[in-house]
Design a protein around this motif. Structure first.
Motif, PDB file in Angstrom:
ATOM      1  N   THR A 186       0.854  -1.078   0.015  1.00 48.67           N
ATOM      2  CA  THR A 186       0.031   0.122  -0.020  1.00 48.67           C
ATOM      3  C   THR A 186       0.772   1.280   0.195  1.00 48.67           C
ATOM      4  O   THR A 186       0.566   2.306  -0.816  1.00 48.67           O
ATOM      5  N   TRP A 234       3.883   1.718  -0.897  1.00 45.03           N
ATOM      6  CA  TRP A 234       4.877   1.845  -2.227  1.00 45.03           C
ATOM      7  C   TRP A 234       3.709   1.870  -3.418  1.00 45.03           C
ATOM      8  O   TRP A 234       4.614   2.142  -4.329  1.00 45.03           O
ATOM      9  N   GLY A 235       2.679   1.575  -3.296  1.00 45.19           N
ATOM     10  CA  GLY A 235       1.817   1.648  -4.537  1.00 45.19           C
ATOM     11  C   GLY A 235       2.292   0.678  -5.788  1.00 45.19           C
ATOM     12  O   GLY A 235       2.354   0.980  -6.811  1.00 45.19           O
ATOM     13  N   ASN A 275      10.683   2.607  -8.669  1.00 51.30           N
ATOM     14  CA  ASN A 275       9.450   3.085  -7.814  1.00 51.30           C
ATOM     15  C   ASN A 275       9.856   4.305  -6.859  1.00 51.30           C
ATOM     16  O   ASN A 275      10.821   4.107  -5.823  1.00 51.30           O
ATOM     17  N   ALA A 305       8.689   5.569  -4.341  1.00 43.37           N
ATOM     18  CA  ALA A 305       8.477   5.258  -2.534  1.00 43.37           C
ATOM     19  C   ALA A 305       9.713   4.430  -2.343  1.00 43.37           C
ATOM     20  O   ALA A 305       9.889   4.404  -1.018  1.00 43.37           O
ATOM     21  N   SER A 327      12.853  13.288  -1.857  1.00 45.55           N
ATOM     22  CA  SER A 327      11.372  13.000  -2.705  1.00 45.55           C
ATOM     23  C   SER A 327      11.589  13.784  -3.951  1.00 45.55           C
ATOM     24  O   SER A 327      10.999  13.528  -5.048  1.00 45.55           O
ATOM     25  N   VAL A 384       3.149  15.627  -1.839  1.00 50.43           N
ATOM     26  CA  VAL A 384       2.925  14.424  -1.457  1.00 50.43           C
ATOM     27  C   VAL A 384       2.877  14.120   0.174  1.00 50.43           C
ATOM     28  O   VAL A 384       3.432  14.942   0.953  1.00 50.43           O
ATOM     29  N   ASP A 385       2.508  12.883   0.591  1.00 53.10           N
ATOM     30  CA  ASP A 385       2.741  12.646   2.126  1.00 53.10           C
ATOM     31  C   ASP A 385       3.784  11.893   2.427  1.00 53.10           C
ATOM     32  O   ASP A 385       4.517  11.691   1.497  1.00 53.10           O
ATOM     33  N   ASP A 433       4.478   8.769   2.406  1.00 59.64           N
ATOM     34  CA  ASP A 433       4.985   7.775   1.267  1.00 59.64           C
ATOM     35  C   ASP A 433       5.091   8.143   0.040  1.00 59.64           C
ATOM     36  O   ASP A 433       4.961   7.071  -1.005  1.00 59.64           O
ATOM     37  N   ASP A 434       5.314   9.296  -0.182  1.00 61.22           N
ATOM     38  CA  ASP A 434       5.454  10.224  -1.503  1.00 61.22           C
ATOM     39  C   ASP A 434       4.232   9.786  -2.392  1.00 61.22           C
ATOM     40  O   ASP A 434       4.253   9.753  -3.704  1.00 61.22           O
ATOM     41  N   ARG A 435       3.190   9.647  -1.672  1.00 56.63           N
ATOM     42  CA  ARG A 435       1.771   9.457  -2.412  1.00 56.63           C
ATOM     43  C   ARG A 435       1.154  10.883  -2.527  1.00 56.63           C
ATOM     44  O   ARG A 435       1.195  11.948  -1.850  1.00 56.63           O
ATOM     45  N   ARG A 442      -1.151  14.031  -2.912  1.00 53.55           N
ATOM     46  CA  ARG A 442      -2.266  14.472  -2.142  1.00 53.55           C
ATOM     47  C   ARG A 442      -3.280  14.945  -3.148  1.00 53.55           C
ATOM     48  O   ARG A 442      -3.214  16.134  -3.717  1.00 53.55           O
TER      49      ARG A 442
END
Length: 693
Positions: free
Chosen positions: A215, A217-218, A243, A245, A440, A521-522, A524-526, A528
């Motif tokens: 989750t 790391w996507g 990747n 993350a 990041s 990003v948050d 986890d490098d996701r 927002r």
């Protein structure tokens, strides 16, 4: 041989790992440095007697006393000196150097000698050699030829540390302990089998389950979903983008592994000695692998190495920034400059000598920004080896030289400035800095190669300095309550708690200036979702629908007559005021700068990088609105204040060739002459005024 466990990941939500040996009191670093500055500012250097015949040592000590050197770092690269073969130990020469230092009244910053393994170690255990991102092994012949995760290397390092500490813990010359040297300078990222094993252990400790890692790391992207821990490798060179993350976690892991090397040796030392323990940070423009905010609480003394980087367009501005960031790592307390140079270094494409008076100006710049000690690499310029053309306190040409006379001047100056020790720099403004955002924002697949984290941070810091605003550089999770103005440049990765803290700072009356690429990003490098700038969207009262980075060298005009570079975006205000708009470029007609009043404070957003003069004028205007007194600083002139409860010192450093006149009342700390009204600082000079109370 002692075994050393792998380090579990640091809990960056609390910003510190749990370790009973670490410095838990945030003032401890300053308190322990005070043990070294009991007689005032420290003047020190690295000393490598193993490079010289015994006949030279007595002359070295005599000249150190003449120059005023009071602290020497020895045994930094002493592994093969004191442990020349497996099971063979010879401390006779190190004993003699320790005794000589004590006899001459010189204190010792004693290294654990673990900075580079002796040749017999890597011959006996070639498996400890580091592996690069392309899978090729790196060999001995330079320094740091080891994998930081290797249990074999860690065992030998722990044994060596214990031997050194057992022998010298009670020596009267001992002032402090120096763990290794510039940890991670060359081997921060290792991709060998030992690193892969340690990385998997670190990930399992961080995430607990494979599902949680997938989750974070996507891994649904590009069919990367893992079903077992042993499928995970370090992010080695691949045929395509990797990747992001995974890259970010490997950078976190690698910083933690280097920190564990420090912690393992520090534990050994603290079992047997009460002297302060530290290692030398590398807060500088070309080292980005280590998150020093996660390291700082482990240090009894915050110490930094810094050399002028002539590859940069503004090396002096970078010096100022690095010093302010080092002070931030020390939580505002004084700190120690562990290494710097008298002149040229040996590792830049063009190793330029320092001009007349430049050495003293550099030294005073560090002191003005909180350094209570100035130490140099090294004492005597090496005749052999990779650093034979690196400058030193005692040059190849000897004492009948301009450089030696400059060194004597530095020694005299530091002796005259003894009362400054323990004072602090007071700042109403701060710049937020974050190593994870640096990682990041510059990992693969970013919107623009011209978006470089340090460029954005340096630009904000330089604009504040140009406006005469004293500035701290602090962590994204720092307590902001003492500041009136906080600048948040390119804080790409931000946690909810830190974004909330910035919002509370504004609501409580503070002013925040947030720049493009922040809050995206948050942890986890996701990304927002819902529109940029993500975590700061509501605070700023804006929504950005699309990035519109500028092309190489492209400049866009704003309707207030200024210009922007690097970035633009398609931004619409929700409940923010538009302070300036783009005139041309991909976002023509759209907001380039906004302001929103929140509670008792204000939140500004910059959607492009202003030119230097415009940035200065903007932050000066914002600072004045925030109640900060600005100084109409002249370009090339630094004015910094250090103070305690009962004393205040103003440093004026004139890097120009023209004389400047500064209002001042008090006495000249270097000449003891009275100053009443103004003081003239000629081109290339420094003046330090103790202000009248």
């Amino acid at each position: 041989m002692l075994a050393v466990d792998h380090l579990a990941p640091l809990d960056r939500e609390s910003d510190r790992a749990t370790d009973p040996t670490r410095a838990s009191d945030p003032t401890r670093a300053g308190d322990r440095l005070a043990e070294l500055t009991r007689e005032g500012l420290v003047f020190g250097c690295d000393y490598n007697p193993e490079q010289w015949d015994r006949a030279v040592w007595d002359d070295d000590m005599r000249l150190m006393v003449e120059a005023g050197v009071g602290l020497i770092a020895i045994n930094i690269f002493g592994w093969s000196w004191i442990n020349p073969a497996h099971g063979e130990w010879d401390f006779a020469e190190l004993d003699e150097v320790m005794d000589l230092a004590h006899a001459h009244g010189i204190r010792v910053n004693l290294g654990t000698a673990t900075a580079s393994p002796a040749p017999w170690v890597t011959t006996r255990h070639p498996e400890i050699l580091p592996v690069s991102v392309d899978g090729t092994r790196r060999y001995p012949g330079g320094r740091q030829a080891y994998c930081p995760s290797s249990p074999i290397f860690r065992g030998y390092a722990a044994e060596l540390s214990r031997r050194v500490v057992e022998r010298y813990a009670g020596h009267p010359a001992l002032a402090m302990w120096h763990v290794s040297n510039e940890l991670g300078c060359h081997n921060a990222l290792c991709y060998c089998d030992a690193s892969a094993t340690a990385f998997r252990e670190w990930l399992e400790a961080r995430y607990g389950t494979i599902a949680a890692l997938n989750t974070a790391w996507g891994t649904s992207f590009w069919s990367q979903r893992y079903s077992a821990w042993d499928q995970i490798l370090p992010p080695m060179a691949a045929l395509s983008l990797r990747n992001p993350a995974q890259l970010l976690d490997f950078q976190r892991f690698s910083s933690d592994q280097q920190l564990e090397l420090y912690r393992a040796e520090a534990r050994v030392i603290r079992e047997l000695s009460t002297a302060p323990v530290t290692t030398n940070f590398m807060v500088t423009a070309h080292i980005r692998a280590l998150d020093y905010f996660s390291w700082a609480g482990e240090m009894d003394v915050i110490a930094n190495d810094h050399y002028l980087d002539r590859r940069l367009p503004e090396p002096l501005a970078e010096l100022s920034f690095a010093a302010d960031l080092t002070r931030g790592l020390a939580d505002g307390a004084p700190w120690l400059l562990m290494e710097t140079s008298t002149g040229a270094v040996n590792w830049q494409p063009h190793n330029l000598a320092k001009g007349e008076g430049e050495l003293l100006r550099n030294v005073v710049s560090h002191v003005s920004r909180g350094a209570d000690g100035i130490c140099f690499f090294q004492w005597r310029a090496s005749a052999q080896g990779a650093e034979k053309f690196h400058s030193a306190l005692l040059p190849h040409a000897g004492t009948d030289t301009a450089q030696w006379r400059s060194v004597l001047e530095v020694g005299r100056t530091l002796r005259r400035l003894q009362p400054i020790a323990g004072t602090r720099v007071a700042s109403d403004a701060a710049v937020l800095f974050d190593w994870e955002s640096w990682w990041s924002i510059e990992n693969e697949g970013r919107p623009s190669e011209d978006l470089r984290y340090l460029d954005q941070v340096h630009a904000a810091h330089a604009a504040l300095a140009a406006a005469g605003i004293s500035t701290d550089v602090v962590s994204a999770s720092a307590d902001l309550s003492a500041y009136r103005l906080v600048v948040v440049p390119a804080l790409h990765l931000v946690r909810d708690a830190d974004a909330d803290a910035i919002a509370r700072f504004v609501e409580d009356g503070g002013t925040a200036v947030i720049t493009f690429a922040s809050g995206i990003v948050d942890q986890d490098d996701r990304v927002r979702l819902g529109g940029y700038p993500g975590a700061f969207r509501d605070l700023l009262g804006i929504v950005s629908e699309e990035f519109s980075p500028l092309g190489p060298g492209q400049v866009v005009a704003l309707d207030d007559g200024t210009s922007g570079a690097v970035w633009s975006e398609r931004l619409r205000p929700v409940d923010a005021e538009v302070d300036a708009r783009f005139v041309d470029g991909p976002a023509a007609g759209l907001p380039a700068r906004t302001r929103r009043r929140v509670g008792a404070g204000s939140a500004w957003y910059l959607a492009t990088l202003p030119a230097a003069a415009a940035y200065r004028e903007l932050l000066s205007r914002v600072a004045q609105d925030a109640g900060i007194r600005t100084v109409d600083a002249l370009p090339g002139v630094e004015i910094i204040r250090r103070a305690s409860d009962d004393r205040s010192f103003v440093f004026v450093i004139n890097h120009t060739t023209e004389s400047v006149e500064i209002a001042a009342h008090g006495r000249d700390a270097m000449t003891d002459e009275a100053v009443d009204g103004t003081v003239v600082v000629v081109g290339g000079a420094v003046r330090i005024i103790e202000e009248a109370s």
